[in-house]
Enzyme design. Structure first.
Site, short mmCIF file in Angstrom:
data_model
loop_
_atom_site.label_atom_id
_atom_site.label_comp_id
_atom_site.label_asym_id
_atom_site.label_seq_id
_atom_site.Cartn_x
_atom_site.Cartn_y
_atom_site.Cartn_z
N ARG A 74 31.43 44.09 62.06
CA ARG A 74 32.03 43.15 63.00
C ARG A 74 33.50 42.89 62.70
O ARG A 74 34.34 42.90 63.60
CB ARG A 74 31.26 41.81 62.98
N CYS A 88 24.81 36.31 60.72
CA CYS A 88 26.14 36.90 60.55
C CYS A 88 27.10 35.98 61.28
O CYS A 88 27.13 35.98 62.52
CB CYS A 88 26.19 38.31 61.14
N THR A 131 30.30 36.01 61.54
CA THR A 131 31.36 36.72 62.25
C THR A 131 30.93 37.11 63.66
O THR A 131 31.76 37.16 64.58
CB THR A 131 31.79 37.98 61.47
N THR A 135 34.90 35.73 56.51
CA THR A 135 35.54 37.04 56.61
C THR A 135 36.88 36.91 57.31
O THR A 135 37.14 35.95 58.06
CB THR A 135 34.68 38.04 57.40
N LYS A 192 27.87 42.91 49.45
CA LYS A 192 27.43 44.01 50.32
C LYS A 192 27.22 45.30 49.53
O LYS A 192 26.39 46.14 49.90
CB LYS A 192 28.44 44.24 51.45
N CYS A 223 30.16 32.81 55.72
CA CYS A 223 29.74 34.21 55.76
C CYS A 223 28.40 34.28 55.06
O CYS A 223 28.21 33.68 54.00
CB CYS A 223 30.76 35.11 55.06
#
Length: 240
Positions: A48, A83, A85, A125, A165, A194
């Site tokens: 994203r 998520c 974002t 993010t 991640k 996030c």
């Protein structure tokens, strides 16, 4: 109870943690009293932040909409997307998916205002920051939004992409450094904006004064689809 649909895999650990949160928050005495969840974890959805920062990159919207439509066809009555974002695409997702989607910008703003918070720092993010969604939502409220410096923002991105991640232990000195900068700027609460930061919260002691936005998403999902345990009405962390 209503069926909850989850568009997951963004990232996979965050999706697993979200399911755990929903289960823990639900007031249930038996298996049968828990919320039915339809989860499609698709880590192959395009990143994203990469798309928000550069529209020539792969577009995540078609897959997000497709999976949301599939979950709706399977009986989901509410959609959660672990998520933060992805809220950048909220309008287009609501146009393409025929059931309600939890709006985390709106939920966060309401939660803080109801508790009289006047200044909040955002850790998220670079895509979320570039979207301006939080900034726009808080500009017309009584709660001031504080953002990290460019140096600290790069460290937050390192935590998200190169630690969590990537399946590596988080460098907590980076987490703490960004937090302290926001607190020095006047933040009463730090928003973990996030879901990878939620993974850090779930596995490490982070101290008081944090609001985990994935916990807030889980809280809202339980309120709509089941019954919330009273101990989860207040989510801002306290110092131990």
């Amino acid at each position: 109870m209503r069926k909850l649909g989850v568009i997951g895999g963004l990232g996979p650990m965050a999706t697993a943690l979200f399911m755990q949160m929903v289960t823990q928050m639900t007031k249930a005495q038996t298996d049968q009293e828990h919320i039915e969840m339809l989860i499609h974890s698709c880590p192959q959805i395009a990143d994203r932040t990469s798309f928000i920062l550069d529209h020539t990159k792969a577009d995540p919207r078609p897959d997000l909409i497709r999976i949301g439509q599939e979950l709706s066809a399977q009986g989901a009555e509410l959609i959660a997307i672990p998520c933060i974002t992805s809220n950048y695409f909220y309008r287009e997702l609501t146009e393409g998916i025929p059931v309600p989607i939890i709006n985390m910008i709106r939920e966060t703003r309401m939660y803080l205002l109801e508790r009289g918070i006047h200044a909040a720092g955002l850790m998220a993010t670079s895509g979320t920051l570039a979207s301006g969604l939080f900034q726009e939502a808080f500009a017309s409220s009584d709660c001031r939004l504080l953002l990290p410096s460019e140096e600290k923002q790069q460290q937050i991105m390192h935590l998200i992409y190169h630690n969590v991640k990537a399946g590596r232990p988080p460098q907590m000195e980076l987490f703490n450094g960004a937090s302290e900068e926001l607190k020095r700027g006047g933040a009463e609460v730090i928003l973990l904006g996030c879901t990878e930061l939620s993974v850090i919260h779930g596995n490490y002691e982070i101290g008081g004064g944090y609001l985990d936005l994935m916990q807030l998403m889980a809280k809202r999902a339980v309120e709509v689809c089941g019954e919330l345990k009273k101990e989860y009405r207040e989510l801002i962390t306290e110092s131990r």
